[in-house]
Design a protein around this motif. Structure first.
Motif, PDB file in Angstrom:
ATOM      1  N   VAL A 106       4.270  15.803  -0.499  1.00  0.00           N
ATOM      2  CA  VAL A 106       3.611  14.519  -0.242  1.00  0.00           C
ATOM      3  C   VAL A 106       4.563  13.553   0.450  1.00  0.00           C
ATOM      4  N   ARG A 107       3.969  12.522   0.991  1.00  0.00           N
ATOM      5  CA  ARG A 107       4.767  11.460   1.590  1.00  0.00           C
ATOM      6  C   ARG A 107       4.454  10.170   0.847  1.00  0.00           C
ATOM      7  N   VAL A 108       5.493   9.393   0.494  1.00  0.00           N
ATOM      8  CA  VAL A 108       5.263   8.125  -0.194  1.00  0.00           C
ATOM      9  C   VAL A 108       4.917   7.093   0.867  1.00  0.00           C
ATOM     10  N   ILE A 109       3.867   6.326   0.636  1.00  0.00           N
ATOM     11  CA  ILE A 109       3.386   5.418   1.666  1.00  0.00           C
ATOM     12  C   ILE A 109       3.470   3.945   1.258  1.00  0.00           C
ATOM     13  N   ARG A 110       4.337   3.668   0.278  1.00  0.00           N
ATOM     14  CA  ARG A 110       4.530   2.257  -0.079  1.00  0.00           C
ATOM     15  C   ARG A 110       5.902   2.076  -0.720  1.00  0.00           C
ATOM     16  N   ALA A 111       6.431   0.838  -0.645  1.00  0.00           N
ATOM     17  CA  ALA A 111       7.720   0.530  -1.248  1.00  0.00           C
ATOM     18  C   ALA A 111       7.663   0.866  -2.737  1.00  0.00           C
ATOM     19  N   PRO A 112       8.778   1.233  -3.364  1.00  0.00           N
ATOM     20  CA  PRO A 112      10.143   1.193  -2.826  1.00  0.00           C
ATOM     21  C   PRO A 112      10.601   2.526  -2.207  1.00  0.00           C
ATOM     22  N   TYR A 113       9.756   3.505  -2.123  1.00  0.00           N
ATOM     23  CA  TYR A 113      10.203   4.791  -1.560  1.00  0.00           C
ATOM     24  C   TYR A 113       9.459   5.107  -0.265  1.00  0.00           C
ATOM     25  N   PHE A 114       9.000   4.082   0.409  1.00  0.00           N
ATOM     26  CA  PHE A 114       8.179   4.242   1.598  1.00  0.00           C
ATOM     27  C   PHE A 114       8.800   5.215   2.605  1.00  0.00           C
ATOM     28  N   GLY A 115       8.010   6.180   3.033  1.00  0.00           N
ATOM     29  CA  GLY A 115       8.461   7.128   4.067  1.00  0.00           C
ATOM     30  C   GLY A 115       9.124   8.382   3.528  1.00  0.00           C
ATOM     31  N   GLU A 116       9.491   8.386   2.220  1.00  0.00           N
ATOM     32  CA  GLU A 116      10.188   9.559   1.659  1.00  0.00           C
ATOM     33  C   GLU A 116       9.219  10.747   1.541  1.00  0.00           C
ATOM     34  N   ILE A 117       9.753  11.931   1.832  1.00  0.00           N
ATOM     35  CA  ILE A 117       8.983  13.152   1.635  1.00  0.00           C
ATOM     36  C   ILE A 117       9.393  13.697   0.258  1.00  0.00           C
ATOM     37  N   ALA A 118       8.437  14.146  -0.508  1.00  0.00           N
ATOM     38  CA  ALA A 118       8.770  14.592  -1.864  1.00  0.00           C
ATOM     39  C   ALA A 118       7.861  15.726  -2.310  1.00  0.00           C
ATOM     40  N   LYS A 119       8.326  16.391  -3.377  1.00  0.00           N
ATOM     41  CA  LYS A 119       7.541  17.475  -3.952  1.00  0.00           C
ATOM     42  C   LYS A 119       6.943  16.982  -5.274  1.00  0.00           C
ATOM     43  N   VAL A 120       5.685  17.307  -5.522  1.00  0.00           N
ATOM     44  CA  VAL A 120       5.041  16.861  -6.764  1.00  0.00           C
ATOM     45  C   VAL A 120       5.638  17.637  -7.933  1.00  0.00           C
ATOM     46  N   LYS A 121       6.190  16.892  -8.908  1.00  0.00           N
ATOM     47  CA  LYS A 121       6.805  17.528 -10.059  1.00  0.00           C
ATOM     48  C   LYS A 121       5.827  17.558 -11.230  1.00  0.00           C
ATOM     49  N   ASP A 122       5.117  16.449 -11.391  1.00  0.00           N
ATOM     50  CA  ASP A 122       4.149  16.398 -12.485  1.00  0.00           C
ATOM     51  C   ASP A 122       3.055  15.377 -12.168  1.00  0.00           C
ATOM     52  N   LEU A 123       1.887  15.607 -12.759  1.00  0.00           N
ATOM     53  CA  LEU A 123       0.753  14.701 -12.574  1.00  0.00           C
ATOM     54  C   LEU A 123       0.264  14.257 -13.949  1.00  0.00           C
ATOM     55  N   PRO A 124       0.963  13.292 -14.579  1.00  0.00           N
ATOM     56  CA  PRO A 124       0.572  12.880 -15.933  1.00  0.00           C
ATOM     57  C   PRO A 124      -0.863  12.360 -15.946  1.00  0.00           C
ATOM     58  N   ILE A 125      -1.578  12.655 -17.009  1.00  0.00           N
ATOM     59  CA  ILE A 125      -2.986  12.243 -17.095  1.00  0.00           C
ATOM     60  C   ILE A 125      -3.102  10.780 -17.511  1.00  0.00           C
ATOM     61  N   ASN A 126      -2.249  10.405 -18.478  1.00  0.00           N
ATOM     62  CA  ASN A 126      -2.367   9.048 -19.014  1.00  0.00           C
ATOM     63  C   ASN A 126      -1.844   7.998 -18.041  1.00  0.00           C
ATOM     64  N   LEU A 127      -2.438   6.821 -18.167  1.00  0.00           N
ATOM     65  CA  LEU A 127      -1.976   5.717 -17.334  1.00  0.00           C
ATOM     66  C   LEU A 127      -0.560   5.348 -17.747  1.00  0.00           C
ATOM     67  N   GLN A 128       0.234   4.964 -16.771  1.00  0.00           N
ATOM     68  CA  GLN A 128       1.603   4.530 -17.094  1.00  0.00           C
ATOM     69  C   GLN A 128       1.870   3.182 -16.467  1.00  0.00           C
ATOM     70  N   ARG A 129       2.760   2.440 -17.128  1.00  0.00           N
ATOM     71  CA  ARG A 129       3.098   1.111 -16.650  1.00  0.00           C
ATOM     72  C   ARG A 129       4.182   1.234 -15.588  1.00  0.00           C
ATOM     73  N   VAL A 130       3.940   0.603 -14.444  1.00  0.00           N
ATOM     74  CA  VAL A 130       4.978   0.605 -13.399  1.00  0.00           C
ATOM     75  C   VAL A 130       5.647  -0.764 -13.366  1.00  0.00           C
ATOM     76  N   GLU A 131       6.669  -0.911 -12.532  1.00  0.00           N
ATOM     77  CA  GLU A 131       7.489  -2.131 -12.544  1.00  0.00           C
ATOM     78  C   GLU A 131       6.659  -3.411 -12.391  1.00  0.00           C
ATOM     79  N   SER A 132       5.624  -3.365 -11.576  1.00  0.00           N
ATOM     80  CA  SER A 132       4.821  -4.569 -11.338  1.00  0.00           C
ATOM     81  C   SER A 132       4.077  -5.012 -12.602  1.00  0.00           C
TER      82      SER A 132
END
Lengths: 384, 608
Positions: free
Chosen positions: A329-355
């Motif tokens: 996948v490609r990250v399309i927003r800050a703070p990792y905008f533009g980085e290419i990455a591999k999906v490691k896990d897809l947690p089901i539960n909602l998680q709190r992010v910095e915002s």
């Protein structure tokens, strides 16, 4: 049990489907006239980029002539002074109405501003509506390929096998030209000195962006299209003469079609896109900068048809099965905008992010080995 | 079949209701049930709208959204073949009522024609906006464009419908006929494909009706109605609104992909989404019996609604929004106006790029605090501009006294608009940015900074997007709609207390005494430039006494004492002495410190 809406979890679960970057894709284009007309190709015909498929005529522009005001008479008298009636044709400069009174002391005339037809004469306003003759309109094939379906009175469907790249944003309409890579690497900025006379009529590929000067140089030498990773906002405003408020483009009156593959800012064109374009260097391409993000998403595109489509191996056609562990996948927003990455896990539960938002997230392994968590909405699948 | 006849208890005897909103990108289904004597919201189901290729059948998205509800509730709603909504509820499966709103394919897009921009065209504009339409352009004889330019414009825009007004009855004939001939010469084609006639409503001078009939009867679906401005001092827009809805169903919706089928499924007419939202705002004003200022801050558009002394006006800013149109907010307001709300330094070019990247990838969400603060800054400006636009629509009839129940109001003062924040005691907001804000105080402050309420104002927002749903439902049963609205839709944010006027930083401008529900008393000496938060829970009220000073005004006149009641909410009571109009320090460093101070006091954002 009644669940209060106020306790509802965030229901957003969408993620952006990836932009297509395919070395082989069965491309199909429906080409239709805005109004009915005559189709001039047949099923199975081979067509080139600029082959005409269908033609029609659209009504010419109309103009309102305030006849009685010009003649100095009452609106109701328009019929008495008019030399033409509804449906009559006339030539440019022909006399349409006149008022000669007082033994020739008063002379007022109304002449035709163009050749056309009298559409209506109004005794209420004293006006005559004149319309220009019909204007011919044609639709071309846009891509090189084969007619696979004729749409009676409308147009045709053209198909081909091609390398197919979707950009994220573009402007300028349909164009075609040979692919020419003008930079050494995806990170390189397309500057003035990299655009030369050899690029006349071509679609040039830059790296992370294009300077305003390079764009001017491209205009001078007659470049047909420019493909880069990112667009600088100030340069965009300079090129278009105004800022863009909503992403609905394609109708700009400019000579060069411009496509950004990644977004706004200095963004290197993705390695995969760059390599694919490099492989296709020297081949003719069809490009279209038209972008429309709202309902019925339309992305800019670069289509590079293969010379012998029938010989191309179709087995390479792949379909994405959505995002799974291991997907690229490609990250399309800050703070990792533009980085290419591999999906490691897809947690089901909602998680709190910095915002502070609780959202569906995705765990990613970045190319440098770091493992990060980002909202699922902020990645797009790289379709291979 | 349920008629669109409003009755207070039409849902009597019903057990389950399904309402959908077919949006331009998402179809949102809401499922309601009667528990005991009370209607409640149960759950939502959502799916992508399927109006575009390759599906081109809007009912597929509806079925998918409903299927999600079925999976979540195990309540069967779809028919056996999964190709219809089962009605009525048979004790086990199905629903008793199904209705929907729609804005798919860009909603209802209209053109308005009139003679004088400020008179007939202004009335026609208010009528079509109130009917839930987007106005593509307003063409008048005095708009400065020569006829050929007008003709080209009409030809290129391809509206869904045209409303032509102009002239008072017995007044100018020539100018109205002239405008009609311009539309005739342009030969506009309907947006949704060929093969049907463009609907046109004529609501102008009666003496031009025959001429209009002659011009348009053959090629257009012409509907002639009573003049919208029979005399200069009377505006009658209700029948024009009804005509818009009628033609919307008959001629526009029936040509959108899949709508013929959807129309057969629904028990009442499909309503444009903003019309549903507007009715919900009116429901709120009616139930609380106050003037309400409402706003729907969407991804593409911002709708502002005012219900002032029973007069309902809607404005739509078609290109002010938080995703598709986010870049246009910056274009309209200027990047400096976005920067002024940020408590940190930000490179202008970088900010512009980030905003444009949101425009082209509209489904992304802020991950960092700074990213969230930027979106909230843009939202303040989108709302501010939306309100400014609304003020140009919500105006007095120009140059005349008005025959209407709010005559007194419309006679007063010289201001063009009658929107005065001191006279609105409720502000209600809806839209993704507000409902997804991680903390309620954030949406309260975004609304407060943008609209700058004055006096004592209650603030609400919706929990889950369902105002259009409740609006259309209220046309069948306002009582059921209000029960759900009150219990499950409205989030009580709290009350903002803000005097009008400006003063010197640090000067005491208010003395406040609050008698709290627990018997305690809070006394505050409030200085200019400060903002305070006092906790007061949802459902609680407190008596308040306010003594403004230094010329500050709570609506009684400068320095005049007032007493009132403040309602609690998830945030509580906000005492806002930052001045009205709110002014921010000019110097960037001072401004950032000021905003940081407010953020800290209100615990607006949590830094990690």
């Amino acid at each position: 049990m009644v669940q209060s809406a106020k306790e509802d979890p965030n229901v957003a679960h969408a993620y952006t489907p990836g932009l297509k970057i395919k070395s082989i894709e069965q491309v199909s284009k429906e080409r239709v006239l805005p109004i009915e007309g005559t189709v001039i190709v047949e099923m199975g015909d081979a067509v080139d980029f600029d082959s005409i498929l269908a033609r029609t005529e659209i009504p010419g522009d109309a103009e309102i002539l305030n006849v009685t005001e010009i003649l100095g008479v009452d609106p109701g008298d328009v019929f008495d002074y008019s030399l033409k009636k509804e449906g009559d044709t006339f030539e440019e400069g022909e006399l349409l109405a006149k008022n000669v009174a007082f033994w020739g002391l008063v002379k007022n005339f109304v002449y035709a501003p163009f050749s056309g037809t009298i559409e209506s004469v109004s005794g209420l306003t004293g006006q005559i509506i004149v319309r220009q003759h019909n204007v011919p309109l044609e639709i071309n094939a846009y891509i090189k390929g084969k007619v696979v379906k004729v749409l009676p009175k409308k147009g045709a469907v053209i198909e081909t096998k091609a390398a197919f790249i979707q950009g994220i944003f573009g402007f300028g309409g349909e164009n075609h030209g040979e692919i020419a890579v003008a930079v050494e690497s995806p990170e390189e900025l397309l500057t003035e000195e990299k655009v030369g006379l050899e690029h006349q009529g071509k679609v040039i590929v830059g790296g992370s962006g294009i300077t305003g000067e390079a764009y001017q140089r491209a205009l001078e030498v007659g470049v047909k299209g420019i493909v880069v990773g990112g667009l600088d906002v100030e340069d965009l405003i300079e090129i278009l003469g105004e800022d863009i408020g909503v992403a609905i483009t394609g109708e700009e009156n400019i000579d060069i079609t411009v496509i950004a593959t990644e977004g706004f800012g200095a963004l290197p064109i993705s390695e995969r896109t760059f390599n694919l374009l490099k492989n296709m260097e020297g081949k003719m391409s069809a490009i279209n900068g038209a972008t429309q993000i709202r309902a019925g998403v339309l992305r800019p595109e670069i289509i590079i048809p293969y010379d012998n489509p029938d010989e191309m191996d179709e087995s390479k056609e792949e379909f994405s099965d959505g995002m799974i562990k291991g997907s690229l996948v490609r990250v399309i927003r800050a703070p990792y905008f533009g980085e290419i990455a591999k999906v490691k896990d897809l947690p089901i539960n909602l998680q709190r992010v910095e915002s502070g938002s609780s959202v569906r997230v995705i765990e990613l392994e970045l190319e440098d080995g770091r493992v990060v968590t980002v909202p699922r909405a902020n990645v797009e699948i790289i379709e291979e | 079949m349920v008629n669109n006849q409003k009755s207070n208890d039409a849902a009597e005897g019903m057990s389950y209701i399904l309402v959908t909103d077919v949006g331009s990108t998402t179809t949102k289904a809401r499922f309601f049930a009667k528990k005991g004597d009370v209607w409640r919201y149960i759950i939502s189901g959502e799916a992508p709208t399927t109006v575009e290729k390759p599906y081109e059948d809007v009912t597929m998205g509806v079925l998918n959204a409903v299927r999600e509800i079925e999976e979540l509730t195990e309540h069967k709603i779809l028919s056996e073949n999964n190709d219809n909504i089962m009605r009525p509820f048979d004790g086990e499966k199905g629903v008793d009522l199904y209705c929907t709103t729609s804005s798919a394919g860009g909603g209802l897009q209209m053109m308005v024609g009139g003679v004088v921009k400020e008179i007939t065209a202004a009335s026609a504009n208010r009528a079509v906006l109130g009917a839930g339409s987007i106005v593509m352009d307003i063409l008048t004889m005095d708009d400065g464009r020569p006829p050929h330019e007008k003709i080209t414009r009409i030809k290129n825009l391809r509206p869904d419908m045209i409303l032509l007004a102009g002239g008072t009855d017995g007044g100018t004939v020539k100018h109205v006929a002239n405008m009609a001939e311009i539309f005739y010469a342009a030969k506009p084609k309907p947006r949704l494909g060929e093969g049907y006639s463009l609907p046109m409503i004529y609501a102008g001078n009666v003496n031009v009706q025959d001429h209009v009939r002659k011009l348009f009867e053959e090629d257009f679906s012409l509907l002639i109605i009573d003049n919208i401005r029979p005399t200069l001092n009377i505006e009658r827009i209700e029948h024009a609104r009804r005509a818009v809805h009628e033609l919307f169903m008959e001629h526009v919706m029936s040509h959108a992909p899949g709508y013929l089928k959807l129309m057969k499924w629904t028990d009442i007419d499909i309503m444009p989404t903003p019309a549903g939202e507007g009715i919900a705002m009116q429901l709120l004003a009616n139930e609380l019996n106050v003037n309400v200022l409402g706003v729907g801050l969407g991804g593409a558009t911002t709708n502002v609604y005012s219900i002032y002394e029973e007069r309902f006006v809607r404005s739509v800013s078609a290109n002010l929004g938080m995703s598709y149109s986010i870049s246009n907010v910056c274009k309209e307001t200027g990047i400096e106006n976005i920067l002024r709300w940020l408590p940190f330094e930000k490179d202008v070019n970088e900010l512009q790029s980030e905003i444009k990247n949101k425009m082209i990838r509209p489904t992304t969400i802020p991950q960092t605090i700074n990213d969230l603060i930027i979106e909230h800054a843009v939202a303040r400006e989108a709302l501010r501009l939306g309100l400014e636009h609304h003020k140009t629509i919500a105006t007095r009839l120009k140059g005349v006294t008005v025959e209407r129940t709010v005559g007194d109001l419309l006679d007063q003062g010289l201001e063009d608009t009658y929107i005065d924040l001191m006279h609105f005691s409720v502000i209600a907001g809806t839209g993704g940015l507000l409902s997804h804000a991680p903390k309620r105080i954030q949406s309260l402050l975004v609304l407060t900074d943008a609209f700058q309420p004055e006096g004592i104002t209650r603030l609400f927002q919706d929990s889950v997007f369902m105002m259009p749903h409740l609006g259309v439902l209220s046309t069948v049963d306002p009582k059921a709609a209000w029960q759900i609205f009150e219990k499950d839709c409205l989030v009580h944010l709290g009350t903002v207390v803000a005097p009008r006027g400006q003063s010197r930083e640090g000067t005491e401008v208010m003395e406040i005494k609050l008698d709290m529900p627990d018997g305690t008393t809070i006394n505050e000496h409030v200085v200019y430039g400060d903002i305070l938060k006092i906790s007061l829970d949802v459902g609680e009220t407190a008596e308040i006494e306010i003594h403004p000073k230094k010329g500050m005004d709570m609506g009684q006149g400068p320095n005049k004492h007032m007493e009132g009641v403040v309602h609690g909410g998830e945030v509580g009571v906000i005492i806002d002495a930052r001045g009205r109009p709110l002014s921010l320090p000019e110097k960037p460093e001072e401004r950032m410190n000021k905003i940081l101070g407010w953020n800290k006091t209100l615990e607006l954002y949590e830094y990690h």
